[in-house]
Design an enzyme around this catalytic site. Structure first.
Site, PDB file in Angstrom:
ATOM      1  N   VAL A  11       0.831  -1.206   0.000  1.00  0.00           N
ATOM      2  CA  VAL A  11       0.000   0.000   0.000  1.00  0.00           C
ATOM      3  C   VAL A  11       0.868   1.259   0.000  1.00  0.00           C
ATOM      4  O   VAL A  11       0.691   2.158  -0.830  1.00  0.00           O
ATOM      5  CB  VAL A  11      -0.952  -0.032   1.220  1.00  0.00           C
ATOM      6  N   ASP A  30      10.368   3.497   6.610  1.00  0.00           N
ATOM      7  CA  ASP A  30      10.071   2.096   6.945  1.00  0.00           C
ATOM      8  C   ASP A  30      11.033   1.635   8.028  1.00  0.00           C
ATOM      9  O   ASP A  30      12.152   2.149   8.136  1.00  0.00           O
ATOM     10  CB  ASP A  30      10.209   1.203   5.700  1.00  0.00           C
ATOM     11  N   THR A  84      -2.040  -4.574   9.376  1.00  0.00           N
ATOM     12  CA  THR A  84      -3.026  -4.741  10.454  1.00  0.00           C
ATOM     13  C   THR A  84      -3.500  -6.200  10.383  1.00  0.00           C
ATOM     14  O   THR A  84      -4.578  -6.474   9.871  1.00  0.00           O
ATOM     15  CB  THR A  84      -4.210  -3.767  10.277  1.00  0.00           C
ATOM     16  N   CYS A 255      -5.746  -9.140   2.983  1.00  0.00           N
ATOM     17  CA  CYS A 255      -7.020  -8.417   3.109  1.00  0.00           C
ATOM     18  C   CYS A 255      -8.234  -9.324   3.301  1.00  0.00           C
ATOM     19  O   CYS A 255      -8.864  -9.308   4.351  1.00  0.00           O
ATOM     20  CB  CYS A 255      -7.236  -7.546   1.878  1.00  0.00           C
ATOM     21  N   ARG A 323       1.273 -14.504   1.912  1.00  0.00           N
ATOM     22  CA  ARG A 323       0.598 -14.319   3.198  1.00  0.00           C
ATOM     23  C   ARG A 323      -0.777 -14.987   3.160  1.00  0.00           C
ATOM     24  O   ARG A 323      -1.545 -14.777   2.235  1.00  0.00           O
ATOM     25  CB  ARG A 323       0.454 -12.828   3.517  1.00  0.00           C
TER      26      ARG A 323
HETATM   27  N1  LIG Z   1      -1.807  -5.719   0.351  1.00  0.00           N
HETATM   28  C1  LIG Z   1      -2.927  -5.245  -0.125  1.00  0.00           C
HETATM   29  O1  LIG Z   1      -3.323  -5.635  -1.214  1.00  0.00           O
HETATM   30  C2  LIG Z   1      -3.771  -4.232   0.639  1.00  0.00           C
HETATM   31  C3  LIG Z   1      -4.834  -3.628  -0.029  1.00  0.00           C
HETATM   32  C4  LIG Z   1      -5.604  -2.699   0.639  1.00  0.00           C
HETATM   33  C5  LIG Z   1      -5.330  -2.404   1.970  1.00  0.00           C
HETATM   34  N2  LIG Z   1      -4.306  -3.033   2.622  1.00  0.00           N
HETATM   35  C6  LIG Z   1      -4.028  -2.653   3.999  1.00  0.00           C
HETATM   36  O2  LIG Z   1      -2.920  -1.775   4.024  1.00  0.00           O
HETATM   37  C7  LIG Z   1      -2.160  -1.952   5.214  1.00  0.00           C
HETATM   38  C8  LIG Z   1      -0.719  -2.246   4.854  1.00  0.00           C
HETATM   39  O3  LIG Z   1      -0.657  -3.481   4.168  1.00  0.00           O
HETATM   40  P1  LIG Z   1       0.501  -3.833   3.151  1.00  0.00           P
HETATM   41  O4  LIG Z   1      -0.008  -4.987   2.355  1.00  0.00           O
HETATM   42  O5  LIG Z   1       0.971  -2.620   2.470  1.00  0.00           O
HETATM   43  O6  LIG Z   1       1.633  -4.353   4.168  1.00  0.00           O
HETATM   44  P2  LIG Z   1       3.153  -4.727   3.804  1.00  0.00           P
HETATM   45  O7  LIG Z   1       3.548  -5.781   4.763  1.00  0.00           O
HETATM   46  O8  LIG Z   1       3.308  -4.968   2.352  1.00  0.00           O
HETATM   47  O9  LIG Z   1       3.963  -3.402   4.124  1.00  0.00           O
HETATM   48  C9  LIG Z   1       3.976  -2.806   5.339  1.00  0.00           C
HETATM   49  C10 LIG Z   1       5.305  -2.101   5.562  1.00  0.00           C
HETATM   50  O10 LIG Z   1       5.203  -1.383   6.786  1.00  0.00           O
HETATM   51  C11 LIG Z   1       6.452  -1.483   7.445  1.00  0.00           C
HETATM   52  N3  LIG Z   1       6.236  -1.176   8.857  1.00  0.00           N
HETATM   53  C12 LIG Z   1       5.731  -1.931   9.823  1.00  0.00           C
HETATM   54  N4  LIG Z   1       5.677  -1.249  10.986  1.00  0.00           N
HETATM   55  C13 LIG Z   1       6.165   0.001  10.730  1.00  0.00           C
HETATM   56  C14 LIG Z   1       6.360   1.165  11.514  1.00  0.00           C
HETATM   57  N5  LIG Z   1       6.030   1.208  12.799  1.00  0.00           N
HETATM   58  N6  LIG Z   1       6.893   2.234  10.909  1.00  0.00           N
HETATM   59  C15 LIG Z   1       7.239   2.210   9.598  1.00  0.00           C
HETATM   60  N7  LIG Z   1       7.068   1.134   8.811  1.00  0.00           N
HETATM   61  C16 LIG Z   1       6.530   0.038   9.369  1.00  0.00           C
HETATM   62  C17 LIG Z   1       6.937  -2.882   7.150  1.00  0.00           C
HETATM   63  O11 LIG Z   1       8.328  -3.006   7.313  1.00  0.00           O
HETATM   64  C18 LIG Z   1       6.480  -3.072   5.694  1.00  0.00           C
HETATM   65  O12 LIG Z   1       7.512  -2.704   4.781  1.00  0.00           O
HETATM   66  C19 LIG Z   1      -2.857  -3.062   5.991  1.00  0.00           C
HETATM   67  O13 LIG Z   1      -3.741  -2.492   6.888  1.00  0.00           O
HETATM   68  C20 LIG Z   1      -3.634  -3.797   4.910  1.00  0.00           C
HETATM   69  O14 LIG Z   1      -4.779  -4.453   5.413  1.00  0.00           O
HETATM   70  C21 LIG Z   1      -3.493  -3.931   1.957  1.00  0.00           C
END
Ligand SMILES: NC(=O)c1ccc[n+]([C@@H]2O[C@H](COP(=O)([O-])OP(=O)(O)OC[C@H]3O[C@@H](n4cnc5c(N)ncnc54)[C@H](O)[C@@H]3O)[C@@H](O)[C@H]2O)c1
Length: 406
Positions: A11, A30, A84, A255, A323
């Site tokens: 995201v 990050d 999350t 998700c 995942r």
């Molecule tokens: N993956 C999807 O397709 C998708 C789509 C819509 C919404 N979401 C939501 O978006 C959110 C993020 O998901 P994602 O898939 O991008 O996760 P991800 O695991 O791909 O990326 C998350 C990043 O955040 C970093 N991180 C963790 N804790 C941190 C902190 N305290 N400070 C800075 N960086 C930190 C991690 O190192 C990682 O690089 C979640 O809530 C998810 O449900 C995901």
């Protein structure tokens, strides 16, 4: 504007790319040094992100990367996009979101627009994020815009996927809407953050439930000896009041298997519970067993002792994300039945602590996910089975849709 994106994953990186395209100065923040290292060389670890945009950003000085929280200070906008997940008990785990909120709150010395993109239950912006970020005494503006990115989707990206925005104040909402209008064609402002948060959970719960329904229907059709793929294609010719969903070996990713339980958890705080979520979860989780049973049926003998190569272990095609992949349950079930199982996936190097195996040979292959990059020409083993029919491989035996007995 100076835009800081906290979390450079699926995201966050999408927002980074959109913000760079919109001409902002972007700080990619990050906690994972490997993520920062790759991005600092304009190497994207996420499919579909333009490395050209990252490279141009780095060369022009518009894109910086950091794991040092003090660099967040001075941002005009901070976007939070951290995982999350569910914890081991299946409960919402907001620890990373709380952590990120603390980091942001401690680092900002002036009023900033804080936008949460992480998916969570209604009330998260108001009751969790704002009190933590604002704990340091600075009055910020808070908005939420749950991300809808569909990794690997070639038709919908951040420009043409409409975006819902809610704010704790009218000012926060309209500033957040203006920010997104820089790289998104349709921005929908709603009356509260809770509407935006709940809409996101409903979108994914809708998918979760409909996939559960179609997975159940697939099992019914198999028992009746009716091909479900042809049946669904016939149903989908109805031009109104029907939306096709497709049966599969299960659901995965960060998700669809997760978000409904955020809704369920909030519902419980109100003394309620969603029956649909519980039953759909059971149905979706029953699919690996259904597919393995069907495999045994097609093979015509117990799977014990057979060398099986499971091919394609990510949760969907053309992405490397494992995942919550249902392949985990498939592997376990096959091993429980005594099969000698290894896996191959052109997009995954390591998974479950095991290395990607070469294709070469085995008694049979079970293809769960068909990546564009999958090349089965090196396969020297026995019959290839697949969960759903693959048009370009009519010789692969599909397991979910059965041959008609009529
Ligand atoms: N993956 C999807 O397709 C998708 C789509 C819509 C919404 N979401 C939501 O978006 C959110 C993020 O998901 P994602 O898939 O991008 O996760 P991800 O695991 O791909 O990326 C998350 C990043 O955040 C970093 N991180 C963790 N804790 C941190 C902190 N305290 N400070 C800075 N960086 C930190 C991690 O190192 C990682 O690089 C979640 O809530 C998810 O449900 C995901």
């Amino acid at each position: 504007m100076r835009v800081s994106v906290v979390g450079q994953g699926y995201v966050g990186l999408t927002i980074t790319e959109g913000s760079l395209r919109a001409g902002h100065h972007v700080l990619g923040f990050d906690v994972n040094p490997r993520v920062l290292e790759g991005l600092s060389r304009a190497k994207s670890h996420i499919e579909g992100i333009s490395e050209t945009v990252l490279r141009e950003g780095i060369d022009s000085g518009n894109f910086r990367l950091s794991g040092d929280a003090s660099t967040l200070d001075g941002s005009d906008v901070v976007v939070i996009a951290v995982p999350t997940p569910l914890d081991e008990q299946g409960k919402a785990d907001l620890s990373l979101l709380r952590n990120a909120s603390e980091t942001v709150g401690k680092s900002l010395r002036e009023s900033t627009l804080i936008i949460n993109e992480s998916t969570s239950f209604p009330g998260t912006l108001r009751e969790v994020i704002a009190p933590i970020v604002g704990g340091s005494g600075v009055t910020h503006r808070y908005a939420v815009s749950p991300e809808r990115v569909d990794p690997g989707n070639k038709n919908f990206g951040s420009r043409n996927t409409p975006r819902v925005v809610g704010g704790l104040t009218d000012e926060a909402r309209s500033q957040a809407a203006a920010f997104y209008q820089g790289f998104c064609d349709h921005v929908i402002e709603v009356s509260s953050p809770e509407v935006a948060e709940a809409a996101k959970l409903f979108e994914n719960t809708f998918r979760f439930i409909n996939i559960g329904l179609v997975n159940e229907f697939a099992q019914l059709m198999a028992a009746m000896g009716i091909p479900v793929d042809e049946t669904l294609a016939a149903a989908a010719t109805k031009p109104y009041g029907f939306m096709p969903f497709h049966p599969n070996v299960g659901i995965g990713g960060h998700c669809i298997p997760v978000d409904p339980f955020y809704l369920e958890e909030r519902a419980r705080e109100f003394g309620l519970s969603s029956k649909y979520i519980q039953v759909s979860d059971e149905l979706n989780k029953s699919m690996p067993k259904f597919v393995v049973n069907r495999l045994e049926q097609e093979v015509g003998k117990p799977l014990a002792g057979l060398r099986i190569r499971v091919v394609g272990v990510t949760y969907k095609a053309n992405i490397s994300d494992t995942r919550e992949t249902p392949a985990t349950a498939v592997l376990q079930l096959l091993r429980d039945r005594g099969a000698k199982v290894s896996w191959h996936d052109p997009l995954v190097k390591e998974w479950l602590g095991e290395q990607n195996s070469p294709l070469d040979d085995a008694d049979l292959a079970l293809v769960l996910v068909v990546h564009d990059a999958l090349d089965m020409s090196g396969w020297k083993g026995g019959q290839i089975y697949t969960v759903n029919r693959v048009e370009k491989h009519p010789d692969w035996i599909p397991l979910i849709s059965v041959k008609s007995r009529y």
